[in-house]
Motif scaffolding. Structure first.
Motif: not given
Length: 166
Positions: A42-55, A83-85, A92-96
Motif C-alpha cells: 500500500h501507499v499512504i498519500h496522506s493521513l491526518s487527524f484534525g485541521i492542518h496548522y503551520p509546520n 494540539t492547540q495552535y 486559536a486552532l484546535a487540531s491533533c
C-alpha cells in the motif's frame, strides 16, 4: 458543536466480505486457502487527524509498504495528541498531531499462527495536550539583539586585527 468522548479505536483495510454478527462484532469472510494470493502492499498519500496548522508533519504522509515476502498484516499503532495552535493574531486552532509505530506480521507464521492479512490502523488518544503559540518579538528585543550582533562583530574584528598586526 457537540462534545464527544475521546476513545481508542481502529480502522482497517482487509480482504474479503465484512459483515456484523448479531453480537455486534465485525467479521471478515474470506477464503483462507487463498491467503497466499493476497497482496496488501500500500501507499499512504496522506493521513491526518484534525485541521492542518503551520509546520505540522504527519509521519505517514507519502509512505509506502511493498510486500515481497508473501502475505501478511501491517499494523500502525498511532498515538493521537490533541494540539492547540495559537497564531500571533490571537486566533486559536484546535487540531491533533500523532506519532506512529509500525509492525509487520507474516500471514502464516508457524510460531504465531494465522493472522488476517490487511492494513490496520490502531489509534489511541493521548490524555496530554500540546499547545503551540506564535509570538512576535517586541521592538526592544529586536534592538537588544541588534546591539549584541553589532558588538560581537566589533569584538571579533578587534581580535582579528590585533592578531594580524601583532
Amino acid at each position: 458543536a457537540a462534545q464527544v468522548n475521546k476513545v481508542a479505536g481502529n480502522f482497517h483495510v482487509a480482504p474479503g466480505k465484512a459483515f456484523q454478527s448479531p453480537q455486534g462484532q465485525l467479521i471478515h469472510e474470506f477464503k483462507p486457502f487463498e491467503t497466499s494470493t493476497y497482496n496488501v502492499s500500500h501507499v499512504i498519500h496522506s493521513l491526518s487527524f484534525g485541521i492542518h496548522y503551520p509546520n505540522r508533519i504527519n509521519p505517514l504522509d507519502a509512505s509506502q509498504a511493498i510486500l515481497s515476502t508473501g502475505p501478511g498484516v501491517f499494523q500502525y499503532f498511532i498515538k493521537v495528541v490533541p494540539t492547540q495552535y495559537e497564531f500571533a493574531s490571537g486566533h486559536a486552532l484546535a487540531s491533533c498531531q500523532y506519532s506512529v509505530t509500525e509492525q509487520f506480521k507474516p500471514a502464516n507464521d508457524p510460531k504465531k499462527g494465522f493472522v488476517l492479512p490487511g492494513v490496520f490502523f490502531i489509534y489511541d488518544i493521548s490524555p496530554i495536550m500540546v499547545k503551540f503559540s506564535e509570538r512576535r518579538p517586541t521592538f526592544t528585543y529586536f534592538l537588544t539583539s541588534l546591539c549584541a550582533i553589532v558588538g560581537g562583530v566589533f569584538t571579533v574584528a578587534g581580535i582579528v586585527d590585533s592578531l594580524v598586526y601583532a
